[in-house]
Design a protein around this motif. Sequence first.
Motif, mmCIF file in Angstrom:
data_model
loop_
_atom_site.group_PDB
_atom_site.id
_atom_site.type_symbol
_atom_site.label_atom_id
_atom_site.label_comp_id
_atom_site.label_asym_id
_atom_site.label_seq_id
_atom_site.Cartn_x
_atom_site.Cartn_y
_atom_site.Cartn_z
ATOM 1 N N GLU A 23 0.851 -1.187 0.000
ATOM 2 C CA GLU A 23 0.000 0.000 0.000
ATOM 3 C C GLU A 23 0.891 1.242 0.000
ATOM 4 O O GLU A 23 1.754 1.392 0.867
ATOM 5 C CB GLU A 23 -0.925 0.014 1.213
ATOM 6 N N LEU A 24 0.666 2.098 -0.980
ATOM 7 C CA LEU A 24 1.378 3.364 -1.079
ATOM 8 C C LEU A 24 0.394 4.471 -0.742
ATOM 9 O O LEU A 24 -0.647 4.611 -1.403
ATOM 10 C CB LEU A 24 1.946 3.563 -2.490
ATOM 11 N N VAL A 25 0.723 5.253 0.290
ATOM 12 C CA VAL A 25 -0.201 6.255 0.797
ATOM 13 C C VAL A 25 0.393 7.648 0.613
ATOM 14 O O VAL A 25 1.388 7.994 1.265
ATOM 15 C CB VAL A 25 -0.530 6.005 2.291
ATOM 16 N N ASN A 26 -0.177 8.415 -0.296
ATOM 17 C CA ASN A 26 0.250 9.808 -0.537
ATOM 18 C C ASN A 26 1.772 9.907 -0.655
ATOM 19 O O ASN A 26 2.415 10.792 -0.076
ATOM 20 C CB ASN A 26 -0.258 10.711 0.595
ATOM 21 N N LEU A 27 2.363 9.003 -1.409
ATOM 22 C CA LEU A 27 3.819 8.874 -1.488
ATOM 23 C C LEU A 27 4.417 9.974 -2.366
ATOM 24 O O LEU A 27 4.101 10.098 -3.547
ATOM 25 C CB LEU A 27 4.175 7.492 -2.044
ATOM 26 N N THR A 28 5.316 10.751 -1.767
ATOM 27 C CA THR A 28 6.021 11.821 -2.474
ATOM 28 C C THR A 28 7.504 11.697 -2.184
ATOM 29 O O THR A 28 7.904 11.468 -1.038
ATOM 30 C CB THR A 28 5.512 13.206 -2.018
ATOM 31 N N SER A 52 2.472 12.302 -4.753
ATOM 32 C CA SER A 52 1.192 11.879 -4.148
ATOM 33 C C SER A 52 0.682 10.571 -4.753
ATOM 34 O O SER A 52 -0.453 10.491 -5.265
ATOM 35 C CB SER A 52 0.132 12.976 -4.314
ATOM 36 N N ASN A 71 -0.899 7.024 -4.637
ATOM 37 C CA ASN A 71 -1.775 6.204 -3.801
ATOM 38 C C ASN A 71 -2.114 4.931 -4.580
ATOM 39 O O ASN A 71 -2.661 5.007 -5.693
ATOM 40 C CB ASN A 71 -3.055 6.952 -3.446
ATOM 41 N N LEU A 72 -1.757 3.781 -3.991
ATOM 42 C CA LEU A 72 -1.976 2.511 -4.686
ATOM 43 C C LEU A 72 -2.020 1.384 -3.665
ATOM 44 O O LEU A 72 -1.196 1.333 -2.759
ATOM 45 C CB LEU A 72 -0.846 2.258 -5.696
ATOM 46 N N ALA A 73 -2.976 0.493 -3.812
ATOM 47 C CA ALA A 73 -3.073 -0.699 -2.964
ATOM 48 C C ALA A 73 -2.993 -1.925 -3.866
ATOM 49 O O ALA A 73 -3.699 -2.016 -4.886
ATOM 50 C CB ALA A 73 -4.367 -0.700 -2.165
ATOM 51 N N GLY A 130 4.214 10.931 3.079
ATOM 52 C CA GLY A 130 3.477 9.697 2.905
ATOM 53 C C GLY A 130 4.240 8.503 3.432
ATOM 54 O O GLY A 130 5.262 8.644 4.119
ATOM 55 N N GLN A 173 3.464 10.713 -11.426
ATOM 56 C CA GLN A 173 2.089 10.622 -10.965
ATOM 57 C C GLN A 173 1.379 9.441 -11.622
ATOM 58 O O GLN A 173 1.695 9.051 -12.746
ATOM 59 C CB GLN A 173 1.329 11.912 -11.299
#
Length: 588
Positions: free
Chosen positions: A347-352, A366, A368-370, A403, A559
């Motif tokens: 899970e990638l949460v608001n990853l920057t 940013s 976001n991926l599960a 993130g 992105q």
Amino acid sequence: MADEEKPRALHTLLPIVGFVRPYTGRVAIAITALFFVAAISLSIGQAVKRVIDDGFVAQSESQLATALGVMTALILLMAVGTFFRFYLMSWLGERVSADIRQAVFDRLIELHPSYFEENLSGEIMSRLTTDTTLLQSIIGSSFSLALRNALTLIGGLIMLFITNIKLSLIVLSGIPFVILPMVLFGRRVRTLSRQSQDTVADVGTYAGEIIHNIKVVQSYTREPEEKIAFGKEVTAAFDVAKKRIRQRASLIAAVILLVFTAISMMLWVGGTDVLRGNITAGELGAFVFYAIMVATSLGTLSEVYGEVQRAAGAAERLMELLSVEPAIQNASVPASLQMKGVDTAIELVNLTFSYPSRPDQLALRSINLAVKSGETIALVGPSGAGKTTLFEMLERFYDPAEGEVKIFNKPLQSLKLQEARQQIGLVPQQPVLFSADVWHNIRYGKPDATDEQVIAAAKKAHAHEFISALPQGYASYLGEQGVRLSGGQKQRIAIARAILKDPAILLLDEATSALDAESEQHVQAALNVLMLNRTTLIIAHRLATVIHADRIVLLDQGQIIGVGRHEELLVQSSLYKRLCDLQFKNAD
């Protein structure tokens, strides 16, 4: 300024004491032997006096024989003491050098990848090898010489005053003139030593790069230019070394000139006193012996002083490496990783994120991926879209600016680094093989694997057949970076390694893009076995290889601009459609 340089050099060498401390027992024995040898050396002067006065002057054969017997016994004892002193100090130098080399390597192997992007590998290798070897010479030889000669100098000066005060004052008058060039030249030697080691490192770096890329050099027929360029590097290193040698030679020559000038003056005054009957010939002989001992000790100390200055440069470079802190650290209290029954593998949460070398340029924005457990996800997009960066974040080669990354519902930064990486397997576009045999390269995925397990992994990777055909089979040496294998064979060895590791998450980075059709068929078959029942992320520019993925994630400029199956993205994304049109049109 010169007075400040000496403490600075010694201060630079102080951390080395920490590596010597575990061997204090051997150091104590070596120093005891050193004191013993120094005492015996000083006693020989009195034996010389007895040989001259009781033997030659008195013309007594029995007394001469006795005096020579005593001298022989002293020399024998000195030889035995020297053996123990030399052996123990040399052993200590080798041991401490090995410990420092190990400590530096241990630190290097834990450093973040960006450190090696910013520092030349040749420079690092020079510190790991050349600098530690120099310190070995200092600890095992120069330190012993310095201590022995310091004791001899002090003891010799005491014996000089005991023997004759007037002559001693003459000898001592030259010592300030000896110390002055040591201080003046020492600072310059240290500076040049550091420069010399840096230029030698540059030579190694340049040669390593050319040898590593020898095929490119030869295909462009650049051998003459590279010879000239390397010659310039060698000459630059030689020029600095020449300056360092000139300074050291000047230091030693000045010390010898001044010391033996003082001894010559002493001999003239002493010889006059013998002729006048003020002192005996034996006293003068003993005094000359001690004076030469003092002069030799001063000369040796001046030479060792130059070595110490040189060692300070090496120690400084090594301590710089040891002081580098890894940018990626384990959590103070690591969380435990549980995978059974967890539906979401990644899970990638608001990853920057932005690379340290390009802090103003965002590589990921940013995200976001599960990703569900067992799901196959393809990452596609133009070059520079952030696909490889995502892989590097998953392996925690870097930490996000904002993130977080989670695997099996646990933040990656909360897990023990080695435990998290153990669950991730990478098959890169350019497989990395080590200069060893097949056993070692496949077993790298699981060091305790049996031969049967290695062979089973090779069979699943479609590699067993060509491995068995090698001259020594699995014991065949593959050469540097597997140079003796084809691209497809290297890739299958890398896949066998990943199969043996048996990771929960698999990362495939363009694993078939550089292969011919036949090799790609073998490698793809091996990958299908590897991907079975695993969470898999695939980077691919060749979209035909990922159209059957569960989901395709389209990236552009860091992105996510689209997620879906192949047919869905063809409708939803003009970029994806354009990429497909270009590739499939070219394929036709």
